[in-house]
Design a protein around this motif. Structure first.
Motif, short mmCIF file in Angstrom:
data_model
loop_
_atom_site.label_atom_id
_atom_site.label_comp_id
_atom_site.label_asym_id
_atom_site.label_seq_id
_atom_site.Cartn_x
_atom_site.Cartn_y
_atom_site.Cartn_z
N UNK A 274 0.74 -1.28 0.02
CA UNK A 274 0.14 0.01 -0.07
C UNK A 274 0.91 1.35 0.07
N UNK A 275 0.69 2.15 -0.88
CA UNK A 275 1.28 3.29 -1.08
C UNK A 275 0.16 4.57 -1.13
N UNK A 276 0.29 5.42 -0.10
CA UNK A 276 -0.85 6.38 -0.10
C UNK A 276 -0.03 7.71 -0.25
N UNK A 277 -0.32 8.33 -1.57
CA UNK A 277 -0.04 9.66 -1.87
C UNK A 277 -0.64 10.67 -1.08
N UNK A 278 -0.14 11.76 -1.07
CA UNK A 278 -1.13 13.01 -0.54
C UNK A 278 -2.39 12.93 -0.90
N UNK A 279 -2.69 12.87 -2.67
CA UNK A 279 -4.02 12.76 -2.92
C UNK A 279 -4.66 11.63 -2.65
N UNK A 280 -4.00 10.31 -2.36
CA UNK A 280 -4.81 9.37 -1.98
C UNK A 280 -5.48 9.47 -0.46
N UNK A 281 -4.52 10.26 0.44
CA UNK A 281 -5.00 10.40 1.48
C UNK A 281 -6.01 11.37 1.55
N UNK A 282 -6.07 12.36 0.94
CA UNK A 282 -7.04 13.49 0.70
C UNK A 282 -8.30 12.90 0.16
N UNK A 283 -8.17 11.80 -0.79
CA UNK A 283 -9.56 11.15 -1.27
C UNK A 283 -10.02 10.20 -0.35
N UNK A 284 -9.25 9.55 0.73
CA UNK A 284 -9.86 8.96 1.88
C UNK A 284 -10.51 9.72 2.85
N UNK A 285 -9.76 10.85 3.18
CA UNK A 285 -10.41 11.80 4.00
C UNK A 285 -11.94 12.29 3.71
N UNK A 286 -12.02 12.54 2.42
CA UNK A 286 -13.42 12.96 1.70
C UNK A 286 -14.08 11.90 1.88
N UNK A 287 -14.11 10.42 1.73
CA UNK A 287 -14.88 9.46 2.01
C UNK A 287 -15.15 9.16 3.21
N UNK A 288 -14.25 9.27 4.14
CA UNK A 288 -14.74 9.11 5.60
C UNK A 288 -15.48 10.33 6.17
N UNK A 289 -15.26 11.44 5.72
CA UNK A 289 -16.11 12.47 5.91
C UNK A 289 -17.48 12.32 5.66
N UNK A 290 -17.51 11.88 4.28
CA UNK A 290 -18.91 11.54 3.62
C UNK A 290 -19.83 10.67 4.55
N UNK A 291 -19.00 9.50 5.02
CA UNK A 291 -19.44 8.40 5.82
C UNK A 291 -20.26 9.06 7.02
N UNK A 292 -19.33 9.78 7.61
CA UNK A 292 -19.88 10.41 9.05
C UNK A 292 -20.66 11.59 8.88
N UNK A 293 -21.00 12.06 7.53
CA UNK A 293 -21.75 13.25 7.48
C UNK A 293 -23.48 12.94 7.65
N UNK A 294 -23.68 11.71 7.86
CA UNK A 294 -25.19 11.69 8.26
C UNK A 294 -25.98 11.15 6.94
N UNK A 295 -25.24 10.42 6.00
CA UNK A 295 -26.00 9.61 5.02
C UNK A 295 -25.92 10.59 3.68
N UNK A 296 -26.56 9.93 2.58
CA UNK A 296 -26.58 10.48 1.17
C UNK A 296 -25.57 9.95 0.60
N UNK A 297 -25.10 10.34 -0.68
CA UNK A 297 -24.30 9.86 -1.51
C UNK A 297 -22.74 10.39 -1.41
N UNK A 298 -22.05 9.65 -1.63
CA UNK A 298 -20.32 10.06 -1.62
C UNK A 298 -19.83 9.48 -3.14
N UNK A 299 -19.21 10.18 -3.81
CA UNK A 299 -18.68 10.05 -4.91
C UNK A 299 -17.19 9.86 -4.85
N UNK A 300 -16.67 9.05 -5.52
CA UNK A 300 -15.23 9.02 -5.83
C UNK A 300 -15.02 8.68 -7.26
N UNK A 301 -14.31 9.40 -8.20
CA UNK A 301 -14.13 9.18 -9.38
C UNK A 301 -12.60 9.24 -9.64
#
Length: 527
Positions: A22-49
């Motif tokens: 596993x190699x997590x670049x800065x942009x991979x860590x940023x993407x993961x942070x967005x997804x974790x934020x979305x999961x904890x934001x109370x539902x709805x849709x989260x989009x990763x492209x």
């Protein structure tokens, strides 16, 4: 196998997903942070492209490992299903029982009952759909309806859509606006940059057991791998695996440029240099380079330095070549020279990037997927171009006028149609800017320090307010002001003050020289 020949314990560049690599670049860590934020934001849709091979599966795996223990997740890997089949698959993943001949209503009712029971037990439910760009419109609409079940504070089902960039284009259609408006977090995963590509290759070799004193990939080879693969991890793996196999077959202790060209020819269909005209082609290129040194010397030693506030020099228009992929005259073949020309255009004393850094300026390497994305930065930049013969050159872009790029070249300042530049530009570019003295990286809510104090004071100055919204702690009021600024200039309104936001602040404060533009320049479209 070849890996033992190089002192490795296993193959380092397998395309199989191995958690140990596993190699997590800065942009991979940023993407993961967005997804974790979305999961904890109370539902709805989260989009990763992201493009194929950029590491979306890596992000998904990390996300699954970091979800709270009270989370039930359904993963759908094959979205080529109708609405009934998709709901049935979700029920199977969550362990929900249903009759074999269940209708769409039966499946929906069963799923709703499960969600309500999970909520009563204080458990979260997540539905992750991979390759979501293949979902049919009717299925997307059915998925949207699943999110209608909610309490006063949160939705009972969180849905993560993962797919290629065309998924974003699909969700932007008017008929899907209700779904698009429910997306609480979205992130487009970009490929690795050059430095990350080098770190990625070294990381995989170290995990595979490469001795510390051994170098397999010289710097110039890594540089060419980055250019050929554009930083896409999967392509990097394929190319590196093939070039190590070839080096083993030739009994070479490390990778050579010759072996890399052969590997690229096999893997990516790029013709080896040896077949492109032989020695006559090489001699002709050397002669052209020697002749080009005369106007280069004259341009850099007799041309007057241009101040950032001076009017642009007279511009000549280069005739469009018969083919858009033909060589472009007057381009610079040296990166350092190109950066010096850019610095001179900005009114700075010419010098290499390290010298500029000592005076508080910063050279930034970036990627853009289209002319529109590049123009959003509104900065003169050095574009990296690759000719049909696979040779690299550099274009100093100082303006865009009537569909032409205004370049500073060996032949003076010229207009060259974007349709001619486009086929040779792979998206890489560099710009020079002056960050705040306390800048060390993106800042967001919860951060503190001098950078936050500078940011709050900057907005107070722009708004004509005597009192800043914050002292040295990034609070909710400052985040709201940042989001407002981002929306005003059509940036991603995530409240995170990163490079694009700082560059736009730099421009608004009048601290940068914008691109030369023709009046009424409209949307240019992608290259």
């Amino acid at each position: 196998m070849y890996y033992r020949y190089f002192g490795l314990k296993e193959e380092p560049f397998s395309i199989a997903v191995n958690p140990r690599y596993l190699f997590m670049s800065a942009r991979h860590r940023d993407a993961l942070a967005h997804l974790l934020y979305g999961v904890g934001a109370g539902g709805g849709f989260i989009l990763l492209t992201g493009e194929v091979g950029t590491g979306k599966t890596t992000i998904n795996r990390c996300l699954l490992e970091q979800l709270p223990e009270n989370t039930d997740i359904a993963i759908i890997l094959n979205p080529a299903l109708n609405a009934d089949e998709l709901l049935a698959t979700a029920c199977d993943e969550l362990g929900i029982e249903y009759q074999r001949d269940a209708t769409l209503k039966d499946l929906t009712d069963r799923l709703h009952g499960f969600l309500l029971e999970n909520h009563r037990r204080d458990r979260n439910t997540v539905l992750l759909i991979d390759e979501a760009q293949h979902l049919q419109f009717e299925v997307l609409e059915q998925i949207r309806l699943l999110t209608n079940l909610e309490t006063n504070t949160r939705k009972l089902l969180q849905i993560i859509l993962v797919g290629q960039p065309e998924l974003s284009a699909m969700l932007a259609k008017p008929e899907l606006r209700q779904l698009s408006q429910r997306i609480t977090a979205r992130y487009n995963l970009q490929p690795l940059n050059r430095e990350e590509t080098d770190a990625y290759i070294r990381h995989r070799l170290q995990v595979a057991g490469l001795p510390a004193n051994q170098e397999l990939f010289p710097a110039r080879v890594v540089k060419e791998i980055y250019r050929a693969t554009r930083g896409i991890p999967r392509l990097i793996n394929v190319v590196c695996d093939r070039v190590l196999l070839g080096s083993y077959g030739q009994n070479e202790s490390r990778v050579s440029m010759k072996m890399l060209r052969q590997a690229l020819a096999e893997v990516m269909g790029q013709e080896p240099l040896e077949r492109r005209g032989g020695w006559r082609w090489a001699v002709g290129l050397a002669a052209l380079t020697l002749l080009g040194a005369i106007p280069t010397w004259y341009f850099y030693n007799t041309g007057p330095a241009q101040s950032a506030v001076q009017a642009p020099a007279a511009v000549s228009t280069v005739p469009v070549p018969a083919q858009a992929a033909a060589p472009i005259p007057g381009l610079l073949d040296n990166h350092e020279t190109a950066m010096q020309v850019l610095a001179g255009h900005l009114g700075l004393a010419t010098g290499a990037c390290p010298a500029l850094a000592q005076r508080g300026w910063r050279c930034e390497s970036l990627e853009a997927a289209s002319w529109d994305e590049l123009l959003e930065f509104d900065r003169p930049a050095v574009l990296t171009l690759v000719s049909p013969a696979r040779f690299v050159s550099f274009a100093v872009l100082v303006g865009v006028e009537d569909g032409n790029g205004v370049l500073r070249t060996e032949l003076g300042q010229q207009r060259i149609p974007l349709s001619v530049l486009g086929p040779q530009w792979r998206g890489g570019f560099e710009l020079i800017w002056q960050p705040p003295g306390s800048y060390a990286g993106p800042v967001s809510r919860g951060d503190s320090g001098p950078m936050v104090a500078w940011l709050a004071q900057t907005f107070a100055d722009l708004d004509g307010q005597a009192q800043p919204l914050a002292s040295d702690e990034f609070n909710a009021a400052l985040e709201a002001r940042v989001r407002l600024f981002q929306r005003q200039f059509k940036l991603r309104d995530d409240g995170v003050v990163g490079l694009k936001t700082l560059l736009k602040l730099n421009t608004v404060r009048g601290e940068s020289l914008p691109l030369q533009r023709s009046s009424g320049l409209a949307h240019l479209g992608e290259n």
